[in-house]
Design a protein around this motif. Structure first.
Motif, mmCIF file in Angstrom:
data_model
loop_
_atom_site.group_PDB
_atom_site.id
_atom_site.type_symbol
_atom_site.label_atom_id
_atom_site.label_comp_id
_atom_site.label_asym_id
_atom_site.label_seq_id
_atom_site.Cartn_x
_atom_site.Cartn_y
_atom_site.Cartn_z
ATOM 1 N N ASP A 186 0.848 -1.182 0.000
ATOM 2 C CA ASP A 186 0.000 0.000 0.000
ATOM 3 C C ASP A 186 0.886 1.235 0.000
ATOM 4 O O ASP A 186 2.058 1.171 0.331
ATOM 5 C CB ASP A 186 -0.908 -0.010 1.234
ATOM 6 C CG ASP A 186 -2.162 0.806 1.054
ATOM 7 O OD1 ASP A 186 -2.323 1.418 -0.015
ATOM 8 O OD2 ASP A 186 -2.987 0.836 1.985
ATOM 9 N N VAL A 187 0.312 2.353 -0.373
ATOM 10 C CA VAL A 187 1.033 3.622 -0.390
ATOM 11 C C VAL A 187 0.914 4.236 1.005
ATOM 12 O O VAL A 187 -0.184 4.476 1.496
ATOM 13 C CB VAL A 187 0.436 4.565 -1.452
ATOM 14 C CG1 VAL A 187 1.117 5.903 -1.412
ATOM 15 C CG2 VAL A 187 0.539 3.939 -2.829
ATOM 16 N N GLU A 188 2.042 4.479 1.656
ATOM 17 C CA GLU A 188 2.062 5.025 3.015
ATOM 18 C C GLU A 188 2.156 6.551 2.980
ATOM 19 O O GLU A 188 2.480 7.149 1.957
ATOM 20 C CB GLU A 188 3.248 4.443 3.790
ATOM 21 C CG GLU A 188 3.240 2.935 3.905
ATOM 22 C CD GLU A 188 2.086 2.415 4.745
ATOM 23 O OE1 GLU A 188 1.606 3.149 5.632
ATOM 24 O OE2 GLU A 188 1.656 1.271 4.506
ATOM 25 N N GLU A 189 1.890 7.183 4.113
ATOM 26 C CA GLU A 189 1.891 8.643 4.199
ATOM 27 C C GLU A 189 3.268 9.228 3.861
ATOM 28 O O GLU A 189 3.357 10.288 3.246
ATOM 29 C CB GLU A 189 1.433 9.101 5.585
ATOM 30 C CG GLU A 189 1.320 10.602 5.714
ATOM 31 C CD GLU A 189 0.412 11.250 4.670
ATOM 32 O OE1 GLU A 189 0.736 12.383 4.249
ATOM 33 O OE2 GLU A 189 -0.589 10.649 4.259
ATOM 34 N N HIS A 190 4.339 8.559 4.243
ATOM 35 C CA HIS A 190 5.684 9.061 3.936
ATOM 36 C C HIS A 190 5.887 9.182 2.419
ATOM 37 O O HIS A 190 6.383 10.198 1.934
ATOM 38 C CB HIS A 190 6.732 8.133 4.544
ATOM 39 C CG HIS A 190 8.131 8.487 4.160
ATOM 40 N ND1 HIS A 190 8.767 9.604 4.660
ATOM 41 C CD2 HIS A 190 9.002 7.899 3.306
ATOM 42 C CE1 HIS A 190 9.981 9.685 4.125
ATOM 43 N NE2 HIS A 190 10.151 8.656 3.312
ATOM 44 N N GLU A 191 5.490 8.161 1.682
ATOM 45 C CA GLU A 191 5.622 8.202 0.223
ATOM 46 C C GLU A 191 4.712 9.270 -0.389
ATOM 47 O O GLU A 191 5.074 9.951 -1.337
ATOM 48 C CB GLU A 191 5.304 6.838 -0.390
ATOM 49 C CG GLU A 191 6.356 5.784 -0.118
ATOM 50 C CD GLU A 191 6.097 4.990 1.150
ATOM 51 O OE1 GLU A 191 5.070 5.223 1.812
ATOM 52 O OE2 GLU A 191 6.937 4.138 1.472
ATOM 53 N N ARG A 192 3.503 9.429 0.179
ATOM 54 C CA ARG A 192 2.577 10.465 -0.296
ATOM 55 C C ARG A 192 3.186 11.854 -0.129
ATOM 56 O O ARG A 192 3.056 12.710 -0.985
ATOM 57 C CB ARG A 192 1.249 10.392 0.453
ATOM 58 C CG ARG A 192 0.430 9.172 0.118
ATOM 59 C CD ARG A 192 -0.776 9.084 1.058
ATOM 60 N NE ARG A 192 -1.465 7.833 0.897
ATOM 61 C CZ ARG A 192 -2.516 7.647 0.107
ATOM 62 N NH1 ARG A 192 -3.005 8.658 -0.571
ATOM 63 N NH2 ARG A 192 -3.081 6.469 0.013
ATOM 64 N N GLU A 193 3.844 12.070 1.005
ATOM 65 C CA GLU A 193 4.480 13.376 1.253
ATOM 66 C C GLU A 193 5.585 13.640 0.231
ATOM 67 O O GLU A 193 5.729 14.755 -0.254
ATOM 68 C CB GLU A 193 5.037 13.418 2.681
ATOM 69 C CG GLU A 193 5.758 14.703 3.028
ATOM 70 C CD GLU A 193 4.884 15.948 2.916
ATOM 71 O OE1 GLU A 193 5.445 17.023 2.628
ATOM 72 O OE2 GLU A 193 3.659 15.856 3.099
ATOM 73 N N ILE A 194 6.368 12.634 -0.104
ATOM 74 C CA ILE A 194 7.408 12.794 -1.130
ATOM 75 C C ILE A 194 6.776 13.171 -2.462
ATOM 76 O O ILE A 194 7.247 14.081 -3.160
ATOM 77 C CB ILE A 194 8.250 11.510 -1.252
ATOM 78 C CG1 ILE A 194 9.073 11.315 0.012
ATOM 79 C CG2 ILE A 194 9.143 11.552 -2.496
ATOM 80 C CD1 ILE A 194 9.754 9.971 0.109
#
Length: 68
Positions: free
Chosen positions: A39-47
């Motif tokens: 799944d796409v995590e918040e850390h990757e979303r922020e990047i």
């Protein structure tokens, strides 16, 4: 900035997850980020959002399938 979750399945019904981030008027360049996660995590979303703030259309996608 607009962001959206993209949930799709391949022909074998395996589930993949993506996240798209882009400005209203992007600079014409794009970046694909492939992560080896279910799944796409918040850390990757922020990047992805940070890169979109710089003008890049950014697509973050998983390369591992989920059984969901």
């Amino acid at each position: 900035m607009s962001t959206s979750d993209i949930d799709y399945r391949n022909t074998a019904a395996k589930r993949y997850v993506s996240y798209l981030a882009e400005l209203e008027q992007p600079n014409g360049a794009g970046i694909l980020i492939a992560c080896n996660a279910l799944d796409v995590e918040e850390h990757e979303r922020e990047i992805a959002r940070r890169l979109a703030d710089l003008g890049y259309v950014t697509l973050l996608r998983t390369i591992t399938t989920s059984a969901k």
